[in-house]
Enzyme design. Structure first.
Site, mmCIF file in Angstrom:
data_model
loop_
_atom_site.group_PDB
_atom_site.id
_atom_site.type_symbol
_atom_site.label_atom_id
_atom_site.label_comp_id
_atom_site.label_asym_id
_atom_site.label_seq_id
_atom_site.Cartn_x
_atom_site.Cartn_y
_atom_site.Cartn_z
ATOM 1 N N GLU A 112 0.832 -1.186 0.000
ATOM 2 C CA GLU A 112 0.000 0.000 0.000
ATOM 3 C C GLU A 112 0.871 1.241 0.000
ATOM 4 O O GLU A 112 1.930 1.286 0.595
ATOM 5 C CB GLU A 112 -0.901 0.018 1.236
ATOM 6 C CG GLU A 112 -2.215 -0.676 0.971
ATOM 7 C CD GLU A 112 -3.052 0.020 -0.074
ATOM 8 O OE1 GLU A 112 -2.963 1.244 -0.220
ATOM 9 O OE2 GLU A 112 -3.809 -0.674 -0.750
ATOM 10 N N LYS A 152 5.540 0.727 -7.899
ATOM 11 C CA LYS A 152 6.508 0.211 -6.919
ATOM 12 C C LYS A 152 7.301 -0.979 -7.459
ATOM 13 O O LYS A 152 7.480 -1.965 -6.770
ATOM 14 C CB LYS A 152 5.811 -0.179 -5.610
ATOM 15 C CG LYS A 152 5.296 1.029 -4.853
ATOM 16 C CD LYS A 152 4.979 0.663 -3.439
ATOM 17 C CE LYS A 152 4.580 1.876 -2.653
ATOM 18 N NZ LYS A 152 4.414 1.632 -1.254
ATOM 19 N N LYS A 165 4.605 6.629 8.288
ATOM 20 C CA LYS A 165 4.813 6.600 6.835
ATOM 21 C C LYS A 165 4.922 5.158 6.353
ATOM 22 O O LYS A 165 5.294 4.256 7.093
ATOM 23 C CB LYS A 165 6.103 7.351 6.468
ATOM 24 C CG LYS A 165 6.147 8.792 6.978
ATOM 25 C CD LYS A 165 5.217 9.709 6.199
ATOM 26 C CE LYS A 165 5.168 11.104 6.792
ATOM 27 N NZ LYS A 165 3.938 11.422 7.465
ATOM 28 N N ASP A 166 4.624 5.012 5.074
ATOM 29 C CA ASP A 166 4.601 3.712 4.412
ATOM 30 C C ASP A 166 5.945 2.990 4.508
ATOM 31 O O ASP A 166 6.993 3.617 4.588
ATOM 32 C CB ASP A 166 4.273 3.989 2.939
ATOM 33 C CG ASP A 166 3.865 2.754 2.196
ATOM 34 O OD1 ASP A 166 3.126 1.940 2.757
ATOM 35 O OD2 ASP A 166 4.292 2.593 1.038
ATOM 36 N N LYS A 167 5.900 1.662 4.484
ATOM 37 C CA LYS A 167 7.143 0.889 4.523
ATOM 38 C C LYS A 167 7.823 0.852 3.153
ATOM 39 O O LYS A 167 8.969 1.231 3.013
ATOM 40 C CB LYS A 167 6.867 -0.549 4.991
ATOM 41 C CG LYS A 167 8.151 -1.372 4.952
ATOM 42 C CD LYS A 167 7.973 -2.830 5.279
ATOM 43 C CE LYS A 167 9.303 -3.520 5.025
ATOM 44 N NZ LYS A 167 9.295 -4.935 5.270
#
Length: 656
Positions: free
Chosen positions: A52, A126, A288-290
């Site tokens: 995500e 990604k 925050k996103d990984k």
């Protein structure tokens, strides 16, 4: 992980998917592994199972329910657990894709509509985690950047020698003393070259590196020893020594954390471990996103910039910089939002399609759905557990968390679930679980402590943030479904009975004033006891959905106060700010298509791109407010399903 996100556009709420060709320029696992700040091996769990693309913040009205809570490190198990998490294989790509058939798709969580009219196209999101960069926007509107490694000059700072004067063995003994790991009440360090300067450096080193310890000098058998001992019992560790901090210096060191492929909580746990302090002395504005490169501000209580800067020498996936001292910590949610830089590789859209899609994103925006990560990636969605909590059905809560489930999971979790199904014995199931910090391990420990008759207390062992995540997930599930219904019923205009905000108060739009409002003014409620509902068909639809779930919309207070939902309002359409884009050509899928803050600091040149490359990529930038999901903006551009289930079926190369 890289996942192709494809969609040949059709109806607004139907998705047809096409597998990408094999020559789509996919980077292999070795190439992915090269993406590191340094050439040393990476630390931490990188299973890649989180794709995500969110910097998700709690809604403002939920902030009181989502305090900055971090699971403290359990030192005795931590090393072993990290190794287990790193070494556990996810299986071969095809079997993973097969297992993900049990995951969720967007329509399972109410995500079914688009607002734009352009024809969708495919692209890979990604493919490299460095294709997704997030910069936090502070409450003053300033975008966080890492662009300065210098340390504020301070006469009070210890000398550089402080960091090297103690041997590894000394440090080990002092850490054990500091953390009360043995029966010792003091540690004696022999002074080899006995000078006053040398003794001063050792005193400084112990006090600055091991908060909570005091030192004194003693003569023993004609030799000088520095004796370290506890200043004030166990409390001293949580509350670093006040008297050693200069009054003129702000109590909090603020710094910019640049991190790659690690989430915020993990990063803080690693920093606290290296600094030998508890994680709760750190504060931040948002997680925050990984699977991304992210840049955000962090504040830490009474740790010097000098000590923090020293970590840059030994940490792999992080860099710390832009240090300053201030008198306040950071508060969760106190940010204006996040600025995203995203590369979608190997796009198939024509220039015309891309222009239409990006103009629509800038002018109209996207539906402000809660993204897929809000609902978990396994066969048991988090909203189902949330619904059971709200129904006060604790056996169901326990069952949903612990029962065997189809789909992608680590081997030891599968064994633990099988044992639980067979014996319903928490001790036996725990034995199968080497990693105790997961939700399953925490619940089993609670059941062992409080017994099977007291599931509520057992569940309470799980950190509060994680428990509240389940009920917030249910609210999000309801909201997504209701917004899809609202757009289906009334389209993209304000209608009588809709809700809008006047200040912080929601009011209904009346018949005579509809022309004063657009769809961008309309909000819809997350269900709770302190919100009102639309006065048209959708108001009734909320009630019907909750009735079907055995819940009463007029009674959202829970007998356990933590699980009472006050509700909140959320805009249904978000128009991103600062939208920019360009299409670039490239040949090599491994080369980065823009420079990061770290690249600039290290003087790396801009990538040289061919004018006529084999592949095309869409490079886009936009800013979003807190609690909005970048994947939902990207979904609107590509017109595709962002769920892991769909993406894995599109492309079964599962990269670690």
């Amino acid at each position: 992980l890289h996942c192709a996100l494809n969609m040949e556009t059709v109806e607004m709420n139907s998705v047809s998917l096409k597998r990408p060709h094999s020559e789509d320029g996919v980077a292999n696992a070795d190439e992915i592994k090269r993406q590191k700040i340094s050439e040393k091996p990476k630390t931490g769990n990188d299973s890649g199972q989180s794709i995500e693309t969110v910097t998700e913040q709690p809604d403002k009205s939920l902030l009181e329910d989502t305090k900055n809570e971090i699971i403290p490190n359990e030192e005795s198990e931590e090393q072993e657990e990290e190794e287990l998490e790193d070494s556990d294989e996810d299986g071969d790509p095809e079997s993973f894709a097969d297992m993900m058939k049990h995951g969720l798709t967007e329509s399972d969580v109410g995500i079914t509509k688009f607002v734009s009219s352009h024809k969708g196209f495919s692209g890979i999101l990604k493919e490299r985690y460095s294709d997704f960069v997030v910069h936090e926007i502070g409450k003053d509107g300033r975008v966080s950047h890492l662009d300065d490694f210098t340390v504020p000059v301070d006469d009070e700072d210890p000398s550089e020698e402080t960091f090297t004067v103690l041997s590894d063995e000394d440090k080990q003994r002092l850490e054990e003393l500091q953390l009360f790991k043995n029966k010792e009440t003091s540690v004696a360090i022999e002074v080899m070259e006995d000078t006053k300067e040398k003794r001063t450096v050792i005193h400084q080193a112990v006090k600055s590196l091991f908060p909570g310890l005091e030192t004194k000098t003693e003569d023993r058998d004609g030799k000088k020893y520095i004796i370290a001992y506890h200043a004030a019992g166990k409390k001293a560790l949580a509350n670093p020594r006040k008297h050693s901090w200069p009054k003129s210096r702000g109590s909090y060191c603020h710094f910019v954390l640049y991190k790659e492929n690690k989430d915020t909580m993990d990063a803080i746990n690693v920093l606290s471990k290296f600094l030998r302090v508890k994680p709760n002395i750190f504060s931040y504005m948002g997680t925050k996103d990984k699977r991304a490169i992210t840049v955000q501000e962090i504040a830490v209580l009474r740790i010097t910039a000098q000590r923090l800067a020293h970590l840059n020498k030994c940490l792999m996936n992080f860099k710390l910089g832009n240090f300053s001292y201030k008198n306040h910590p950071l508060k969760l949610g106190e940010l204006q939002g996040n600025h995203f830089t995203v590369v979608l590789r190997n796009i198939t859209g024509t220039d015309d399609q891309i222009e239409q899609a990006m103009h629509s994103l800038r002018e109209i925006g996207f539906i402000n759905y809660y993204g897929m990560q809000r609902f978990g990636t396994t066969a048991v969605p988090t909203y189902q557990i949330g619904r059971a909590i709200l129904q006060n059905n604790w056996n169901e809560v326990m069952d949903l968390i612990l029962k065997p489930r189809p789909g992608a999971e680590k081997g030891y979790l599968v064994k633990c679930r099988e044992e639980w199904a067979k014996t319903k014995d928490p001790a036996a199931a725990l034995k199968k679980l080497p990693v105790k910090r997961c939700v399953e391990g925490q619940l089993l420990r609670g059941l062992l402590k409080y017994g099977m008759k007291n599931i509520i207390s057992a569940f309470g062992i799980i950190p509060r943030n994680n428990r509240l995540m389940y009920i917030h997930s249910y609210q999000s599930y309801v909201w997504n479904n209701m917004v899809s219904k609202r757009i289906e019923e009334y389209g993209l205009r304000a209608v009588p009975g809709d809700l809008t905000l006047k200040g912080a108060t929601a009011v209904h739009i009346e018949e005579g004033e509809v022309d004063n409002y657009t769809i961008h003014d309309v909000v819809m409620p997350l269900p709770g006891f302190d919100v009102i509902y639309p006065k048209h068909k959708i108001g009734e639809a909320y009630k019907e959905m909750l009735v079907a779930d055995n819940l009463d919309i007029n009674n959202m207070r829970h007998k356990i106060r933590d699980y009472s939902l006050s509700g909140a309002y959320r805009k249904i359409i978000i128009r991103p700010q600062n939208v920019n884009w360009e299409v670039v050509a490239y040949d090599d899928p491994r080369i980065p298509l823009f420079t990061t803050d770290l690249d600039k600091l290290e003087g790396k040149p801009l990538p040289v791109l061919p004018t006529d490359g084999k592949f095309r990529a869409l490079k886009m930038e936009f800013s979003l407010p807190p609690s909005t999901y970048a994947t939902m903006a990207i979904r609107e551009v590509l017109k595709m399903d962002t769920s892991i289930k769909n993406q894995t079926q599109l492309n079964t190369t599962w990269l670690r």
